[in-house]
Design a protein around this motif. Structure first.
Motif, PDB file in Angstrom:
ATOM      1  N   SER A  19       0.826  -1.213   0.000  1.00 27.49           N
ATOM      2  CA  SER A  19       0.000   0.000   0.000  1.00 27.49           C
ATOM      3  C   SER A  19       0.858   1.260   0.000  1.00 27.49           C
ATOM      4  N   LYS A  20       2.071   1.171   0.515  1.00 32.24           N
ATOM      5  CA  LYS A  20       2.964   2.330   0.551  1.00 32.24           C
ATOM      6  C   LYS A  20       3.485   2.703  -0.843  1.00 32.24           C
ATOM      7  N   LEU A  21       3.321   1.799  -1.794  1.00 33.49           N
ATOM      8  CA  LEU A  21       3.823   2.037  -3.142  1.00 33.49           C
ATOM      9  C   LEU A  21       2.868   2.871  -3.988  1.00 33.49           C
ATOM     10  N   GLU A  22       1.685   3.107  -3.469  1.00 33.73           N
ATOM     11  CA  GLU A  22       0.709   3.893  -4.219  1.00 33.73           C
ATOM     12  C   GLU A  22       1.280   5.280  -4.524  1.00 33.73           C
ATOM     13  N   GLY A  23       1.012   5.736  -5.728  1.00 35.42           N
ATOM     14  CA  GLY A  23       1.456   7.074  -6.106  1.00 35.42           C
ATOM     15  C   GLY A  23       2.774   7.116  -6.844  1.00 35.42           C
ATOM     16  N   ILE A  24       3.478   5.987  -6.920  1.00 34.35           N
ATOM     17  CA  ILE A  24       4.712   5.958  -7.704  1.00 34.35           C
ATOM     18  C   ILE A  24       4.308   5.708  -9.156  1.00 34.35           C
ATOM     19  N   ALA A  25       4.158   6.771  -9.890  1.00 37.08           N
ATOM     20  CA  ALA A  25       3.621   6.684 -11.248  1.00 37.08           C
ATOM     21  C   ALA A  25       4.478   5.817 -12.150  1.00 37.08           C
ATOM     22  N   LYS A  26       3.819   4.980 -12.940  1.00 38.12           N
ATOM     23  CA  LYS A  26       4.427   4.147 -13.981  1.00 38.12           C
ATOM     24  C   LYS A  26       5.291   3.006 -13.444  1.00 38.12           C
ATOM     25  N   ALA A  27       5.466   2.901 -12.140  1.00 40.23           N
ATOM     26  CA  ALA A  27       6.256   1.795 -11.599  1.00 40.23           C
ATOM     27  C   ALA A  27       5.405   0.533 -11.520  1.00 40.23           C
ATOM     28  N   LYS A  28       6.068  -0.603 -11.654  1.00 42.10           N
ATOM     29  CA  LYS A  28       5.417  -1.897 -11.443  1.00 42.10           C
ATOM     30  C   LYS A  28       5.527  -2.204  -9.950  1.00 42.10           C
ATOM     31  N   LYS A  29       4.421  -2.154  -9.253  1.00 42.92           N
ATOM     32  CA  LYS A  29       4.418  -2.260  -7.797  1.00 42.92           C
ATOM     33  C   LYS A  29       4.260  -3.722  -7.373  1.00 42.92           C
ATOM     34  N   ARG A  30       5.183  -4.183  -6.523  1.00 43.49           N
ATOM     35  CA  ARG A  30       5.171  -5.571  -6.103  1.00 43.49           C
ATOM     36  C   ARG A  30       5.436  -5.694  -4.603  1.00 43.49           C
TER      37      ARG A  30
END
Length: 248
Positions: A42-53
Motif C-alpha cells: 500500500s505504501k507504493l501507491e502514487g509511484i507513477a508508472k512503476a510496477k508495484k510488487r
C-alpha cells in the motif's frame, strides 16, 4: 536532455517511503522500467508508472520467486534497512540477528537472485544503501546498525571485485541523516524514552549535520541515478558520501 536510464530495467527494495521511494521515482523519471517493491504494498501507491510488487526481502523463497518472474535486470538498488538504537550492552541476540538479516543478508539474497541475469546480459549496476554511521565514523547508540552498515561496504566491494571483468558494477551510498518517515518515528520514540520535546530531539539530529540541515531523499536518489547509469560505467567498488559533511 536524454533520459539517462532509458531502456533499462530496475528493481528497488523498500520503495514505499524515504530513500527507496525517492530512488524508485527518480529511476522512473529517467526512463527506466521500475519494479518498486515493499513489504507493505500500500505504501507504493502514487509511484507513477512503476510496477508495484509486494516483496519480503527476509524470505529466500519470495526473493527467488520474484527474481524468476522479473527475469534479467540492469539495475538493482538495495534500500531496505532498519535502525536499532543502543550500545553493545543494549543489543540482544534478537536485535542483532534481525538487523543483520534486514540490513545485510537481504542484500545478499537480492544480489544472489539477480546477479545471474546481469551476468547473462554482460551488464549490470548494483547500488547498495549503506550509511555514514558505522561505515565512515562511529555514532553513539548505533552499535549493531553501524556494524551492519560497515558489512554492507565489505559486501559491496567483494561483489565489485568478483565481477569487475564481467560487466557488473557495485557501489554503495552512505547517506547522512535524511528526512524520512522512519526518522520521524525514531525521533518520536527517542523523545518518549528520554522525556524530551520532539522538536528538541529533532534539533539534535540536525545539529550533528555540519551543513546545518537534514538531507532530502531526492539528494540520495540523484546519486543513485548516476551510479545506475552509463555515466558511471568506469566506477565500481566505491563508497559515495552524500552526508552534508557528516564524515568530516
Amino acid at each position: 536532455m536524454a533520459k539517462r536510464l532509458q531502456g533499462k530495467v530496475a528493481v528497488v527494495t523498500a520503495a514505499g517511503q524515504g530513500i527507496g521511494r525517492a530512488i524508485a521515482e527518480a529511476y522512473v523519471a529517467e526512463g527506466a522500467t521500475v519494479y518498486a517493491t515493499d513489504l507493505d504494498v500500500s505504501k507504493l501507491e502514487g509511484i507513477a508508472k512503476a510496477k508495484k510488487r509486494k516483496l519480503d526481502v527476509l524470505s529466500d523463497k519470495q526473493v527467488a520467486n520474484f527474481a524468476e518472474k522479473v527475469g534479467p535486470i540492469d539495475i538493482l538498488c538495495n534500500a531496505a534497512g532498519y535502525v536499532h538504537h543502543g550500545t553493545v550492552l543494549e543489543t540482544d541476540d534478537k536485535a542483532w540477528d534481525f538487523s543483520f538479516d534486514l540490513n545485510v543478508r537481504s542484500m545478499h539474497r537480492m544480489i544472489k537472485a539477480f546477479l545471474p541475469g546481469m551476468l547473462e546480459k554482460g551488464n549490470g549496476a548494483i547500488v547498495n544503501i549503506a550509511s555514514g554511521a558505522g561505515s565512515v565514523r562511529g555514532i553513539p547508540n548505533r552499535y549493531v546498525y553501524g556494524t551492519t552498515k560497515a558489512a554492507v561496504i565489505g559486501l559491496t566491494k567483494a561483489v565489485a571485485a568478483d565481477f569487475i571483468r564481467k560487466g557488473v558494477r557495485a557501489n554503495a551510498i552512505c547517506p547522512g541523516t535524511i528526512e524520512s518517515p522512519s526518522l520521524d518515528q525514531r525521533i518520536e520514540t527517542l523523545a518518549q524514552e528520554t522525556k524530551q520535546p520532539v522538536e528538541k530531539v529533532r534539533q539534535a539530529f540536525i545539529d550533528r549535520q555540519p551543513i546545518g540541515r537534514l538531507g532530502k531523499p531526492e539528494e540520495i536518489a540523484a546519486m543513485a541515478v548516476y551510479l545506475a547509469g552509463d555515466e558511471a560505467a568506469y566506477t565500481t567498488g566505491q563508497i559515495f558520501l552524500v552526508d552534508g559533511g557528516f564524515a568530516l
